[in-house]
Design a protein around this motif. Structure first.
Motif, PDB file in Angstrom:
ATOM      1  N   UNK A  19      -0.240   9.451 -76.238  1.00 35.14           N
ATOM      2  CA  UNK A  19      -1.337   8.542 -76.614  1.00 35.14           C
ATOM      3  C   UNK A  19      -2.553   8.127 -76.118  1.00 35.14           C
ATOM      4  N   UNK A  20      -2.804   8.961 -74.971  1.00 33.72           N
ATOM      5  CA  UNK A  20      -3.906   9.016 -74.243  1.00 33.72           C
ATOM      6  C   UNK A  20      -4.100  10.443 -73.441  1.00 33.72           C
ATOM      7  N   UNK A  21      -4.750  11.695 -74.180  1.00 38.09           N
ATOM      8  CA  UNK A  21      -4.845  12.741 -73.702  1.00 38.09           C
ATOM      9  C   UNK A  21      -5.774  12.882 -72.189  1.00 38.09           C
ATOM     10  N   UNK A  22      -6.727  11.932 -72.276  1.00 35.94           N
ATOM     11  CA  UNK A  22      -7.664  11.847 -70.945  1.00 35.94           C
ATOM     12  C   UNK A  22      -6.813  11.562 -69.849  1.00 35.94           C
ATOM     13  N   UNK A  23      -5.852  10.312 -69.783  1.00 37.35           N
ATOM     14  CA  UNK A  23      -4.904  10.091 -68.913  1.00 37.35           C
ATOM     15  C   UNK A  23      -3.970  11.097 -68.517  1.00 37.35           C
ATOM     16  N   UNK A  24      -3.526  12.010 -69.709  1.00 39.61           N
ATOM     17  CA  UNK A  24      -2.552  13.071 -69.304  1.00 39.61           C
ATOM     18  C   UNK A  24      -3.074  14.153 -68.525  1.00 39.61           C
ATOM     19  N   UNK A  25      -4.687  14.422 -68.746  1.00 35.57           N
ATOM     20  CA  UNK A  25      -5.374  15.393 -67.974  1.00 35.57           C
ATOM     21  C   UNK A  25      -5.464  14.970 -66.597  1.00 35.57           C
ATOM     22  N   UNK A  26      -5.864  13.725 -66.496  1.00 38.06           N
ATOM     23  CA  UNK A  26      -5.836  13.108 -64.866  1.00 38.06           C
ATOM     24  C   UNK A  26      -4.678  13.156 -64.228  1.00 38.06           C
ATOM     25  N   UNK A  27      -3.747  12.869 -64.928  1.00 40.56           N
ATOM     26  CA  UNK A  27      -2.191  12.967 -64.324  1.00 40.56           C
ATOM     27  C   UNK A  27      -1.872  14.400 -63.936  1.00 40.56           C
ATOM     28  N   UNK A  28      -2.362  15.579 -64.820  1.00 41.94           N
ATOM     29  CA  UNK A  28      -2.090  16.772 -64.526  1.00 41.94           C
ATOM     30  C   UNK A  28      -2.988  17.428 -63.402  1.00 41.94           C
ATOM     31  N   UNK A  29      -3.988  17.018 -63.332  1.00 44.49           N
ATOM     32  CA  UNK A  29      -4.718  17.518 -62.083  1.00 44.49           C
ATOM     33  C   UNK A  29      -4.126  16.918 -60.646  1.00 44.49           C
ATOM     34  N   UNK A  30      -3.627  15.990 -60.798  1.00 45.28           N
ATOM     35  CA  UNK A  30      -2.982  15.283 -59.622  1.00 45.28           C
ATOM     36  C   UNK A  30      -1.343  15.830 -59.303  1.00 45.28           C
TER      37      UNK A  30
ATOM     38  N   UNK B 241       0.406   6.798 -61.503  1.00 50.54           N
ATOM     39  CA  UNK B 241      -0.694   5.762 -61.635  1.00 50.54           C
ATOM     40  C   UNK B 241      -1.926   6.173 -62.503  1.00 50.54           C
ATOM     41  N   UNK B 242      -2.204   7.394 -62.347  1.00 53.11           N
ATOM     42  CA  UNK B 242      -3.268   7.996 -63.298  1.00 53.11           C
ATOM     43  C   UNK B 242      -3.027   8.074 -64.473  1.00 53.11           C
ATOM     44  N   UNK B 243      -1.629   8.315 -64.822  1.00 48.02           N
ATOM     45  CA  UNK B 243      -0.941   8.676 -66.206  1.00 48.02           C
ATOM     46  C   UNK B 243      -0.819   7.246 -66.871  1.00 48.02           C
ATOM     47  N   UNK B 244      -0.452   6.256 -66.045  1.00 52.18           N
ATOM     48  CA  UNK B 244      -0.348   4.933 -66.705  1.00 52.18           C
ATOM     49  C   UNK B 244       0.717   5.087 -67.895  1.00 52.18           C
ATOM     50  N   UNK B 245       0.117   4.248 -68.951  1.00 56.00           N
ATOM     51  CA  UNK B 245       0.986   4.335 -70.158  1.00 56.00           C
ATOM     52  C   UNK B 245       0.510   5.492 -71.291  1.00 56.00           C
ATOM     53  N   UNK B 246      -0.074   6.346 -70.692  1.00 55.54           N
ATOM     54  CA  UNK B 246      -0.635   7.520 -71.571  1.00 55.54           C
ATOM     55  C   UNK B 246       0.349   8.243 -72.329  1.00 55.54           C
ATOM     56  N   UNK B 247       1.496   8.254 -71.897  1.00 56.86           N
ATOM     57  CA  UNK B 247       2.569   9.000 -72.849  1.00 56.86           C
ATOM     58  C   UNK B 247       4.015   8.291 -72.769  1.00 56.86           C
ATOM     59  N   UNK B 248       4.467   8.520 -73.509  1.00 55.50           N
ATOM     60  CA  UNK B 248       6.137   8.464 -73.586  1.00 55.50           C
ATOM     61  C   UNK B 248       6.799   9.563 -73.148  1.00 55.50           C
TER      62      UNK B 248
END
Length: 97
Positions: free
Chosen positions: A14-25, A80-87
């Motif tokens: 639901x949040x590709x930006x949060x997924x990208x932030x998650x991926x970097x970390x 934490x960066x991912x948050x609720x950005x995906x299931x």
């Protein structure tokens, strides 16, 4: 000792930006614990009740190493960066000896 495999199925993003932030970390956190990415991306073909969805498979020297990577402070920061950005459905399984 059996290798450990960390398998993640992304049911929805639901949040590709949060997924990208998650991926970097997350990537560096996993690699720091000996993780090796074997497969990453959307399913090429599905059978039976399969769903076309993003899937990752990461290999570790042991199940314990995979669990330690997930529990590490660096990976927890990624979550934490991912948050609720995906299931997602995350599983750690032992390889076959």
């Amino acid at each position: 000792m059996a290798k450990g495999y960390w398998i993640t199925f992304y049911r929805s993003i639901s949040d590709p930006v949060a997924l990208a932030a998650y991926g970097k970390l997350a990537g560096p956190a996993v690699v720091a614990h000996g993780g090796r990415f074997l497969a990453r991306g959307e399913a090429t073909k599905v059978y039976e009740q399969g769903i076309v969805q993003r899937t990752t498979v990461t290999e570790f020297d042991s199940v314990e190493d995979a669990i330690a990577a997930h529990s590490s402070p660096a990976y927890q920061e990624a979550l934490r960066a991912l948050g609720g950005g995906c299931e997602r459905d995350v599983r750690i399984v032992a390889g076959v000896d």
